[in-house]
Design an enzyme around this catalytic site. Sequence first.
Site, mmCIF file in Angstrom:
data_model
loop_
_atom_site.group_PDB
_atom_site.id
_atom_site.type_symbol
_atom_site.label_atom_id
_atom_site.label_comp_id
_atom_site.label_asym_id
_atom_site.label_seq_id
_atom_site.Cartn_x
_atom_site.Cartn_y
_atom_site.Cartn_z
ATOM 1 C CE LYS A 158 28.801 3.605 29.055
ATOM 2 N NZ LYS A 158 28.781 2.686 27.910
ATOM 3 C CG HIS A 199 23.056 3.196 29.227
ATOM 4 N ND1 HIS A 199 23.668 2.014 28.872
ATOM 5 C CD2 HIS A 199 23.787 4.187 28.677
ATOM 6 C CE1 HIS A 199 24.730 2.306 28.128
ATOM 7 N NE2 HIS A 199 24.824 3.608 27.994
ATOM 8 C CD GLU A 239 26.717 0.116 29.259
ATOM 9 O OE1 GLU A 239 26.846 0.805 30.290
ATOM 10 O OE2 GLU A 239 27.389 0.303 28.224
ATOM 11 C CD GLU A 274 24.107 5.809 24.671
ATOM 12 O OE1 GLU A 274 25.107 6.535 24.731
ATOM 13 O OE2 GLU A 274 23.818 4.974 25.543
ATOM 14 N N GLY A 314 31.052 1.315 23.160
ATOM 15 C CA GLY A 314 32.318 0.751 23.623
ATOM 16 C C GLY A 314 33.032 -0.114 22.601
ATOM 17 C CB SER A 347 32.249 4.306 19.322
ATOM 18 O OG SER A 347 32.291 3.030 19.938
ATOM 19 C CG ASN A 374 26.966 6.795 31.178
ATOM 20 O OD1 ASN A 374 27.220 6.664 32.386
ATOM 21 N ND2 ASN A 374 26.288 5.884 30.480
HETATM 22 P P1 13P Z 1 31.042 4.730 24.572
HETATM 23 O O1 13P Z 1 31.200 6.194 24.254
HETATM 24 O O2 13P Z 1 32.117 4.223 25.501
HETATM 25 O O3 13P Z 1 30.840 3.913 23.351
HETATM 26 O O4 13P Z 1 29.683 4.604 25.445
HETATM 27 C C1 13P Z 1 28.522 5.191 24.963
HETATM 28 C C2 13P Z 1 27.493 5.112 26.027
HETATM 29 O O5 13P Z 1 26.979 4.058 26.325
HETATM 30 C C3 13P Z 1 27.137 6.355 26.723
HETATM 31 O O6 13P Z 1 26.000 6.192 27.503
#
Ligand code: 13P
Length: 253
Positions: free
Chosen positions: A15, A99, A101, A169, A175, A214, A13
């Site tokens: 983002k 997601h 976010e 997640e 992150g 992560s 992803n």
């Molecule tokens: P990270 O791998 O950067 O922690 O992000 C995970 C994520 O949100 C994938 O959708």
Amino acid sequence: MSSSAPRPLVAGNWKMNGQFALLAEAAKLRQAIQAQPPACDVLICPPATLLAALAAASAGYALAVGGQDCHAKAAGAHTGDIAAEMLADAGATFVITGHSERRADHAETDAVVCAKAQAAHRAGLVAIVCVGETIGQRKAGDTLAVVAAQVAGSVPDGALAANTVLAYEPVWAIGSGLTPTAADVATVHSALRAQLVARFGVAGGAMRLLYGGSVKPSNARELLAVPHVNGALVGGASLNADDFLGIIAAYQP
Ligand code: 13P
């Protein structure tokens, strides 16, 4: 991974990262995948601006392309939004829905996420439905209840293994460089599996369950070996071909 486990999926992803230059990382990925076919499916979900170009460049390779979000409707007066049908038309075969976010930044509720997953199915896309607890919810001991409620509300009725992937997640792991222990992931994933089997029967047993948060080459082998973890949803480490390939390599014998 038992012999009856679904074929794993390692999904990147990107983002809101990447301009056209980042497609060079995907080109590197394609070359590596072609040289050594991976033991998992591989997906990149780039920003919408790069989706059609990535899909065109990846045609004929074992690299799928997906959107990061879609609108619930097929068309209409929704400035700035993208329909699942448009993603499919641009070459996507997957789309991420719900997601954390988007749940946080755009106040997406389980009902909204469910409508988006239904839109994905309508358009012939695989929906990757995301769930996960915040650090406060984990500390309060509410993790299993929170993700169970999210799954109940976000995964549409009639979901099939062929059109639905569930991604766990933990919000606090995204992150942050922090991950749950393998035992913690096992607890959540076995609860998710039981919930899906209770609701969808055989299809619930065959749906892929991804872990995200992560994931890096250094922890992928341990996390991806957890029972009922059928792949990874990768953010930061998917932006670099070598790192992403290091995660894919966790499935090489
Ligand atoms: P990270 O791998 O950067 O922690 O992000 C995970 C994520 O949100 C994938 O959708």
